[in-house]
Scaffold this motif. Sequence first.
Motif, PDB file in Angstrom:
ATOM      1  N   ILE A  35       0.833  -1.204   0.000  1.00 46.77           N
ATOM      2  CA  ILE A  35       0.000   0.000   0.000  1.00 46.77           C
ATOM      3  C   ILE A  35       0.869   1.256   0.000  1.00 46.77           C
ATOM      4  CG2 ILE A  35      -1.505   1.373   1.511  1.00 46.77           C
ATOM      5  CD1 ILE A  35      -3.053  -0.587  -0.054  1.00 46.77           C
ATOM      6  N   ALA A  36       2.032   1.180   0.657  1.00 47.37           N
ATOM      7  CA  ALA A  36       2.896   2.351   0.788  1.00 47.37           C
ATOM      8  C   ALA A  36       3.787   2.577  -0.427  1.00 47.37           C
ATOM      9  CB  ALA A  36       3.766   2.209   2.040  1.00 47.37           C
ATOM     10  N   LEU A  37       3.817   1.651  -1.393  1.00 44.08           N
ATOM     11  CA  LEU A  37       4.748   1.770  -2.519  1.00 44.08           C
ATOM     12  C   LEU A  37       4.621   3.096  -3.283  1.00 44.08           C
ATOM     13  CD1 LEU A  37       4.896  -1.828  -4.061  1.00 44.08           C
ATOM     14  CD2 LEU A  37       6.672  -0.625  -2.792  1.00 44.08           C
ATOM     15  N   PRO A  38       3.409   3.538  -3.661  1.00 48.92           N
ATOM     16  CA  PRO A  38       3.338   4.824  -4.372  1.00 48.92           C
ATOM     17  C   PRO A  38       3.905   5.982  -3.561  1.00 48.92           C
ATOM     18  CG  PRO A  38       1.307   3.591  -4.668  1.00 48.92           C
ATOM     19  CD  PRO A  38       2.092   2.873  -3.617  1.00 48.92           C
ATOM     20  N   SER A  39       3.637   5.992  -2.250  1.00 47.89           N
ATOM     21  CA  SER A  39       4.165   7.059  -1.398  1.00 47.89           C
ATOM     22  C   SER A  39       5.685   6.973  -1.294  1.00 47.89           C
ATOM     23  CB  SER A  39       3.534   6.968  -0.004  1.00 47.89           C
ATOM     24  OG  SER A  39       4.062   7.950   0.864  1.00 47.89           O
ATOM     25  N   ILE A  40       6.216   5.754  -1.175  1.00 46.01           N
ATOM     26  CA  ILE A  40       7.669   5.567  -1.138  1.00 46.01           C
ATOM     27  C   ILE A  40       8.296   6.044  -2.446  1.00 46.01           C
ATOM     28  CG2 ILE A  40       9.505   3.828  -1.080  1.00 46.01           C
ATOM     29  CD1 ILE A  40       7.742   2.195   0.822  1.00 46.01           C
ATOM     30  N   GLY A  92      14.795  -4.583  12.470  1.00 40.26           N
ATOM     31  CA  GLY A  92      14.790  -4.183  11.063  1.00 40.26           C
ATOM     32  C   GLY A  92      13.633  -3.269  10.743  1.00 40.26           C
ATOM     33  N   SER A  93      12.471  -3.530  11.341  1.00 43.15           N
ATOM     34  CA  SER A  93      11.312  -2.668  11.121  1.00 43.15           C
ATOM     35  C   SER A  93      11.571  -1.255  11.628  1.00 43.15           C
ATOM     36  CB  SER A  93      10.078  -3.257  11.825  1.00 43.15           C
ATOM     37  OG  SER A  93       9.752  -4.529  11.313  1.00 43.15           O
ATOM     38  N   ALA A  94      12.202  -1.150  12.810  1.00 41.57           N
ATOM     39  CA  ALA A  94      12.519   0.167  13.360  1.00 41.57           C
ATOM     40  C   ALA A  94      13.483   0.928  12.449  1.00 41.57           C
ATOM     41  CB  ALA A  94      13.105   0.014  14.763  1.00 41.57           C
ATOM     42  N   ALA A  99      14.916   5.013   7.381  1.00 43.96           N
ATOM     43  CA  ALA A  99      15.751   4.952   6.182  1.00 43.96           C
ATOM     44  C   ALA A  99      15.813   6.312   5.481  1.00 43.96           C
ATOM     45  CB  ALA A  99      15.209   3.898   5.227  1.00 43.96           C
ATOM     46  N   PRO A 100      17.025   6.843   5.209  1.00 47.60           N
ATOM     47  CA  PRO A 100      17.142   8.152   4.566  1.00 47.60           C
ATOM     48  C   PRO A 100      17.037   8.121   3.048  1.00 47.60           C
ATOM     49  CG  PRO A 100      19.309   7.333   5.156  1.00 47.60           C
ATOM     50  CD  PRO A 100      18.328   6.320   5.663  1.00 47.60           C
ATOM     51  N   LEU A 161      -4.360   4.088   6.488  1.00 43.08           N
ATOM     52  CA  LEU A 161      -4.484   5.086   7.549  1.00 43.08           C
ATOM     53  C   LEU A 161      -3.121   5.623   7.963  1.00 43.08           C
ATOM     54  CD1 LEU A 161      -7.234   3.406   9.775  1.00 43.08           C
ATOM     55  CD2 LEU A 161      -7.484   5.500   8.424  1.00 43.08           C
ATOM     56  N   LEU A 162      -2.150   4.730   8.091  1.00 45.42           N
ATOM     57  CA  LEU A 162      -0.817   5.149   8.512  1.00 45.42           C
ATOM     58  C   LEU A 162      -0.151   6.021   7.440  1.00 45.42           C
ATOM     59  CD1 LEU A 162       0.503   1.859  10.157  1.00 45.42           C
ATOM     60  CD2 LEU A 162      -0.046   3.996  11.323  1.00 45.42           C
ATOM     61  N   VAL A 163      -0.279   5.622   6.183  1.00 51.08           N
ATOM     62  CA  VAL A 163       0.343   6.396   5.106  1.00 51.08           C
ATOM     63  C   VAL A 163      -0.265   7.789   5.023  1.00 51.08           C
ATOM     64  CG1 VAL A 163       0.623   6.567   2.600  1.00 51.08           C
ATOM     65  CG2 VAL A 163       1.052   4.394   3.756  1.00 51.08           C
ATOM     66  N   ASP A 164      -1.595   7.869   5.122  1.00 50.68           N
ATOM     67  CA  ASP A 164      -2.257   9.167   4.988  1.00 50.68           C
ATOM     68  C   ASP A 164      -2.078  10.054   6.216  1.00 50.68           C
ATOM     69  OD1 ASP A 164      -3.078   8.636   2.467  1.00 50.68           O
ATOM     70  OD2 ASP A 164      -5.160   8.185   2.970  1.00 50.68           O
ATOM     71  N   SER A 165      -1.862   9.448   7.394  1.00 49.37           N
ATOM     72  CA  SER A 165      -1.756  10.252   8.613  1.00 49.37           C
ATOM     73  C   SER A 165      -0.310  10.521   9.021  1.00 49.37           C
ATOM     74  CB  SER A 165      -2.486   9.558   9.770  1.00 49.37           C
ATOM     75  OG  SER A 165      -1.925   8.275  10.005  1.00 49.37           O
ATOM     76  N   ILE A 166       0.536   9.491   8.953  1.00 48.55           N
ATOM     77  CA  ILE A 166       1.924   9.636   9.412  1.00 48.55           C
ATOM     78  C   ILE A 166       2.898   9.671   8.247  1.00 48.55           C
ATOM     79  CG2 ILE A 166       3.741   8.604  10.842  1.00 48.55           C
ATOM     80  CD1 ILE A 166       1.589   7.268  12.497  1.00 48.55           C
ATOM     81  N   GLY A 167       2.580   8.930   7.195  1.00 48.32           N
ATOM     82  CA  GLY A 167       3.506   8.774   6.090  1.00 48.32           C
ATOM     83  C   GLY A 167       3.936   7.321   5.982  1.00 48.32           C
ATOM     84  N   TRP A 168       4.645   6.979   4.913  1.00 46.46           N
ATOM     85  CA  TRP A 168       5.007   5.582   4.705  1.00 46.46           C
ATOM     86  C   TRP A 168       5.906   5.039   5.810  1.00 46.46           C
ATOM     87  CZ3 TRP A 168      10.116   4.329   4.417  1.00 46.46           C
ATOM     88  CH2 TRP A 168      11.020   5.337   4.059  1.00 46.46           C
ATOM     89  N   ARG A 169       6.656   5.895   6.496  1.00 48.74           N
ATOM     90  CA  ARG A 169       7.523   5.419   7.573  1.00 48.74           C
ATOM     91  C   ARG A 169       6.710   4.825   8.719  1.00 48.74           C
ATOM     92  NH1 ARG A 169      12.652   7.359   6.566  1.00 48.74           N
ATOM     93  NH2 ARG A 169      12.734   9.054   5.011  1.00 48.74           N
TER      94      ARG A 169
END
Length: 542
Positions: A35-40, A92-94, A99-100, A161-169
């Motif tokens: 789901i986060a791929l387009p935002s990434i 790894g998730s953290a 990731a920069p 919800l996470l992508v739209d509220s916080i971002g893909w991170r």
Amino acid sequence: MILLPESSRRRRLLVLVICSSSLFIVGLDSTIVNIALPSIGRDLHASVAGLQWTVDGYALVLASLLMLSGATADRVGRRRVFQIGLATFTAGSALCSLAPSLGWLIAFRMMQAVGGSMLNPVAMSIITNTFTDKTERARAIGVWSATYGLSMSLGPVVGGLLVDSIGWRGTFYVNIPVGLAAIALTARFVPESRAPRPRRPDPAGQALIIVMLGSLTYAIIEGPARGWHAPVIVALFAVSAAALGTFVAYEARRAEPVLDPRFFRSAPLAGAVLTAISATAAVGGFLFLATLYLQDVRGMSAVRAGLHLLPMATMVAIGALVSSRILARRGARLPMVTAGVALAAGGVLLSRLTASSGLAPLAVAFVVFGIGGGVVNAPITYTAVSGMPVSQAGVASGIASTSRQIGQVLGIAVTGSILAGSLRGRPLRAGFVTASHADWLLLATMGVVVVVLGLVTASRWALGTAARTAERFQEVTVSAGSAGSVGSGPGAGSLSLVAGDLPQVVQGGDREVPLAGPDDAAPPPVAQGTRHRSPRRAGQAG
């Protein structure tokens, strides 16, 4: 060997819940990342190939290490390896959330995969040794498969919800509390266990697997950009083929290979592997393409895209539960054929989508495809695990899990490469519908392959090959009270199939149900005179 104490039903169910939590966070992570791929892509300026590596870098490492992790757990302790895997995956998730750049994100995703390789096969090994009754084990595997469906159901919505509220991170944050809780609960409730005769390490075989999968995946993903006739791409395909040939020849001569090629003389086991690759390639390709279609072509937000994927993910969960019940009553043929038909039909329906298709046809196509993706999981896992002795449960579950990951790697790599090649430089919004047409039909073809494999590998002939394979690989166990005495025979000292452990029948209530289905006669009986079972103390399980 550390013997498992006989556990109550409540304790066994608790172990199942703890082990299923590992599959939950792995499945949730996979869906959320899609789901986060387009935002990434927008934030890190990633191309289609870069997005492929974000998913396939993880799946590639996972596929390469699953067999090693399963065998290591059998040798040094399943609970210990399971806890290490949870800790590595959580860390790894953290790091992924910090990731920069795209390169660092892919690297941290690979670290996640190192931990993930210690979760699913080891957890399945723990479940297999905890649920020793075949009917109870089939139901437990059904719950295990349904957990993945549940994670997929929650993943699109939670990820959106996470992508739209916080971002893909923020999509990586959700793994941290679940991972920490699972580590604590494992230490408290999961008993330690090891295989009675674990295999020795096989570093050469493991290296050949990494070279084979890595070179093949790189060639497929980078082929559209570099050109299929470019020397480096041709060389990588050649290296992959050479590594495969060397692996087969080398492993056939080893006493304790990482994967004995002779196991694939059993048609049900070989069929389960091919079915897992085909079905997971279809599902992985679907998630990759559907996410790009919903967000980049239809212009939906991450939340709306997640809600549109929810029917498909829900059917995966429901299909897994229904499939486990059918498996216990009727065998593996019916759910496999049903899954293949649904995948094929879903692929055909998806190939007819346009940039302005109505929501109803879209939902129907997603639901049909989700039924296929859910129904196929339980029969694959049960056939693979039951086709090998319980003492080598890590190897059996490793084979099934590795096949799934190889399927995901190939599904995303091939569909993404076909898409990138067909776009010919056009933006996704303008060229996706036409460029993805061949991809959807490829997914439908994978469904047809699943149908054929379901019919062939559950036949009487196929079960006969499993019986003959078991006769060639007899397990010799240590007699009770005779410390250090080792039997002799063709399978002594090597990983082996046990005739009595083959899934020739599934216990269903008070009757035996042939794995091939009610219309097939039972397979020929297997002579077991050379197998010696040691008496088991009351209250102990191997």
